[in-house]
Write a protein that holds these residues in place. Structure first.
Motif, mmCIF file in Angstrom:
data_model
loop_
_atom_site.group_PDB
_atom_site.id
_atom_site.type_symbol
_atom_site.label_atom_id
_atom_site.label_comp_id
_atom_site.label_asym_id
_atom_site.label_seq_id
_atom_site.Cartn_x
_atom_site.Cartn_y
_atom_site.Cartn_z
ATOM 1 N N ARG A 1 58.932 5.579 14.945
ATOM 2 C CA ARG A 1 60.143 6.193 15.914
ATOM 3 C C ARG A 1 59.511 5.448 17.452
ATOM 4 N NH1 ARG A 1 64.576 9.275 15.425
ATOM 5 N NH2 ARG A 1 65.161 10.030 17.348
ATOM 6 N N SER A 2 58.299 5.701 17.586
ATOM 7 C CA SER A 2 57.969 5.097 19.035
ATOM 8 C C SER A 2 58.496 3.593 19.220
ATOM 9 C CB SER A 2 56.196 4.989 19.183
ATOM 10 O OG SER A 2 55.990 6.420 18.978
ATOM 11 N N ASP A 3 58.620 2.806 18.099
ATOM 12 C CA ASP A 3 59.051 1.499 18.189
ATOM 13 C C ASP A 3 60.576 1.637 18.667
ATOM 14 O OD1 ASP A 3 56.891 -0.175 17.123
ATOM 15 O OD2 ASP A 3 57.370 0.577 15.282
ATOM 16 N N TYR A 4 61.329 2.538 18.129
ATOM 17 C CA TYR A 4 62.592 2.706 18.590
ATOM 18 C C TYR A 4 62.752 3.251 20.061
ATOM 19 C CZ TYR A 4 66.918 5.415 18.943
ATOM 20 O OH TYR A 4 68.295 5.737 19.664
ATOM 21 N N HIS A 5 61.937 4.074 20.362
ATOM 22 C CA HIS A 5 61.768 4.491 21.820
ATOM 23 C C HIS A 5 61.483 3.168 22.699
ATOM 24 C CE1 HIS A 5 60.800 8.821 20.412
ATOM 25 N NE2 HIS A 5 62.074 8.705 20.576
ATOM 26 N N GLY A 6 60.575 2.560 22.293
ATOM 27 C CA GLY A 6 60.093 1.403 22.974
ATOM 28 C C GLY A 6 61.420 0.326 23.085
ATOM 29 N N TRP A 7 62.043 0.168 22.061
ATOM 30 C CA TRP A 7 63.240 -0.833 21.986
ATOM 31 C C TRP A 7 64.460 -0.404 22.906
ATOM 32 C CZ3 TRP A 7 68.013 0.617 19.410
ATOM 33 C CH2 TRP A 7 68.880 -0.699 19.184
ATOM 34 N N LYS A 8 64.387 1.030 23.031
ATOM 35 C CA LYS A 8 65.697 1.643 23.781
ATOM 36 C C LYS A 8 65.403 1.491 25.407
ATOM 37 C CE LYS A 8 68.730 3.937 22.850
ATOM 38 N NZ LYS A 8 70.071 3.483 22.650
ATOM 39 N N GLY A 9 63.824 1.245 25.672
ATOM 40 C CA GLY A 9 63.586 1.182 27.118
ATOM 41 C C GLY A 9 62.619 2.237 27.552
ATOM 42 N N LEU A 10 62.387 2.945 26.868
ATOM 43 C CA LEU A 10 61.855 4.271 27.077
ATOM 44 C C LEU A 10 60.502 4.437 26.959
ATOM 45 C CD1 LEU A 10 64.371 6.627 25.086
ATOM 46 C CD2 LEU A 10 64.549 6.031 27.502
ATOM 47 N N ASP A 11 59.676 3.372 26.845
ATOM 48 C CA ASP A 11 58.085 3.301 26.813
ATOM 49 C C ASP A 11 57.552 2.546 28.113
ATOM 50 O OD1 ASP A 11 55.594 3.522 24.929
ATOM 51 O OD2 ASP A 11 55.436 1.877 26.248
ATOM 52 N N SER A 12 56.835 3.246 29.079
ATOM 53 C CA SER A 12 56.663 2.775 30.407
ATOM 54 C C SER A 12 55.578 1.230 30.176
ATOM 55 C CB SER A 12 55.869 3.694 31.064
ATOM 56 O OG SER A 12 54.826 4.008 30.505
ATOM 57 N N ASP A 13 54.876 1.570 28.965
ATOM 58 C CA ASP A 13 53.804 0.115 28.810
ATOM 59 C C ASP A 13 54.885 -0.992 28.568
ATOM 60 O OD1 ASP A 13 51.560 1.667 29.401
ATOM 61 O OD2 ASP A 13 51.399 2.280 27.190
ATOM 62 N N ILE A 14 55.904 -0.835 27.773
ATOM 63 C CA ILE A 14 56.592 -1.997 27.370
ATOM 64 C C ILE A 14 57.406 -2.195 28.596
ATOM 65 C CG2 ILE A 14 58.446 -3.087 25.875
ATOM 66 C CD1 ILE A 14 57.422 -0.838 23.430
ATOM 67 N N VAL A 15 57.887 -1.723 29.322
ATOM 68 C CA VAL A 15 58.559 -1.843 30.587
ATOM 69 C C VAL A 15 57.663 -2.813 31.412
ATOM 70 C CG1 VAL A 15 59.684 -1.087 32.554
ATOM 71 C CG2 VAL A 15 60.349 0.031 30.458
ATOM 72 N N THR A 16 56.211 -2.163 31.478
ATOM 73 C CA THR A 16 55.454 -2.986 32.467
ATOM 74 C C THR A 16 54.981 -4.265 31.933
ATOM 75 O OG1 THR A 16 54.290 -0.598 33.018
ATOM 76 C CG2 THR A 16 52.997 -2.936 33.532
ATOM 77 N N HIS A 17 54.833 -4.307 30.468
ATOM 78 C CA HIS A 17 54.734 -5.657 29.849
ATOM 79 C C HIS A 17 55.893 -6.781 30.240
ATOM 80 C CE1 HIS A 17 54.700 -8.679 26.532
ATOM 81 N NE2 HIS A 17 53.454 -8.567 26.669
ATOM 82 N N GLY A 18 56.904 -6.127 30.110
ATOM 83 C CA GLY A 18 58.144 -7.022 30.200
ATOM 84 C C GLY A 18 58.677 -7.663 29.143
ATOM 85 N N LEU A 19 59.860 -8.300 29.029
ATOM 86 C CA LEU A 19 60.667 -8.879 27.906
ATOM 87 C C LEU A 19 60.492 -10.285 28.161
ATOM 88 C CD1 LEU A 19 63.679 -6.363 27.998
ATOM 89 C CD2 LEU A 19 61.709 -6.205 26.643
ATOM 90 N N PRO A 20 60.604 -11.236 26.978
ATOM 91 C CA PRO A 20 60.627 -10.602 25.654
ATOM 92 C C PRO A 20 59.651 -9.993 25.223
ATOM 93 C CG PRO A 20 60.237 -12.953 25.715
ATOM 94 C CD PRO A 20 60.278 -12.453 27.413
ATOM 95 N N PHE A 21 59.680 -9.103 24.069
ATOM 96 C CA PHE A 21 58.769 -8.225 23.480
ATOM 97 C C PHE A 21 58.852 -8.326 22.099
ATOM 98 C CE2 PHE A 21 56.269 -4.459 22.728
ATOM 99 C CZ PHE A 21 55.312 -4.611 23.194
ATOM 100 N N THR A 22 57.635 -8.291 21.299
ATOM 101 C CA THR A 22 57.498 -8.241 19.732
ATOM 102 C C THR A 22 56.870 -6.755 19.795
ATOM 103 O OG1 THR A 22 57.275 -10.535 19.687
ATOM 104 C CG2 THR A 22 56.282 -9.027 17.895
#
Ligand code: ZN
Ligand code: ZN
Length: 291
Positions: A42-63
């Motif tokens: 489910r954390s993958d879903y949260h990340g995909w929705k833009g709700l994970d600060s680490d992924i936001v910090t990493h930036g897009l595109p993202f795997t």
């Protein structure tokens, strides 16, 4: 430049497309892994929705993808514990080994942790670069399949900490598991393996999930679609009005959290100074572990 296929999203909540991307190299102190299995969390879903600060910090595109297992194909400089061809499981938290939390033997709350699928590209790809391998990556026993190992690094370790370390489940106790997805079903399995005469009360809105919990050995499974009052009444009924000794919110919704609290029996754990010292910053007196 060598390329590989990976699942990529370029906008939050946007399409996830399998495409050619640069193939990573083995990092210093790490290894390059050919991915054989990667779970969906489910954390993958949260990340995909833009709700994970680490992924936001990493930036897009993202795997994404942080529940992975695979085969070592290349060693980074300074990696000593592994060989090319080793079958390995990767935990989703790659601890640093030198911060204050790592010094306290609390690697999962490492202050400088890396996370494939959050702080760096993850496992929905042919290859993943895994840093800090000697410290964090585990060799898989021959009998464990890649699929089984992929479940170990996130959902099973999270459930283990909830049931055994925070929850301190004892033989003869009743545990209520509120939410029977990957995390909840892992908690069901760990609880049943943890002690004699442990009884599991499983709760979920999905009939399929309830049936899976029963299949794994849950004592009862209640469908939360029947409503909060129904769940609370049924738990009270089967426990003789006592409530469950330990309850886990394994879904993270207000309803699962509230029902878990409602269904917990009165009273507290025996005072255990040693355990308390080990988990002193995490409210060990509380029964309900909200994940
Ligand atoms: Zn996860
Ligand atoms: Zn650390």
């Amino acid at each position: 430049m060598a390329t590989m296929r990976a699942a990529v999203y370029t906008t939050f909540s946007g399409p996830i497309i399998v495409q050619e991307v640069p193939k990573p190299t083995a990092p210093v102190g790490g290894l390059l892994l050919r991915v054989k299995a990667c779970g969906v969390c489910r954390s993958d879903y949260h990340g995909w929705k833009g709700l994970d600060s680490d992924i936001v910090t990493h930036g897009l595109p993202f795997t994404p993808g942080h529940e992975l297992s695979g085969v070592v194909v290349k060693l980074g400089l300074g990696t000593t514990k592994f060989q090319v061809g080793d079958r390995v499981a990767v935990p989703f938290i790659l601890s640093c080994g030198s911060c204050r939390q790592c010094a306290r033997n609390r690697p999962t709350i490492c202050e400088a942790q890396g996370q494939p699928g959050f702080t760096m590209p993850g496992g929905f790809a042919e290859f993943v670069a895994v840093p800090r391998a000697d410290r964090n990556v585990s060799l898989m026993p021959p009998k464990v399949s890649f699929l089984q190992a992929a479940a170990l690094g996130c959902r099973l370790t999270t459930a283990y900490r909830a049931v055994m370390q925070q929850g301190r489940l004892q033989s003869g106790e009743t545990v209520g598991v509120f939410g029977c997805g990957g995390l909840g079903l892992s908690a069901v399995m760990i609880a049943l393996a943890a002690g004699d005469n442990v009884r599991v009360l499983a709760v979920d809105t999905s009939e399929e999930a309830c049936n899976k919990a029963l299949e794994l050995g849950a004592w009862h499974a209640f469908n939360a679609k029947e409503g909060d009052e129904y769940i609370r009444a049924r738990v009270a009924e089967v426990t003789g009005g006592f409530g469950a000794d330990l309850t886990l919110d394994t879904a993270g919704f207000a309803a699962t959290c509230e029902n878990a609290v409602w269904c917990t029996r009165r009273g507290g754990r025996p005072w255990e100074p040693k355990s308390l010292a080990e988990v002193s910053d995490e409210k060990p007196e509380q029964y309900t572990v909200c994940l």
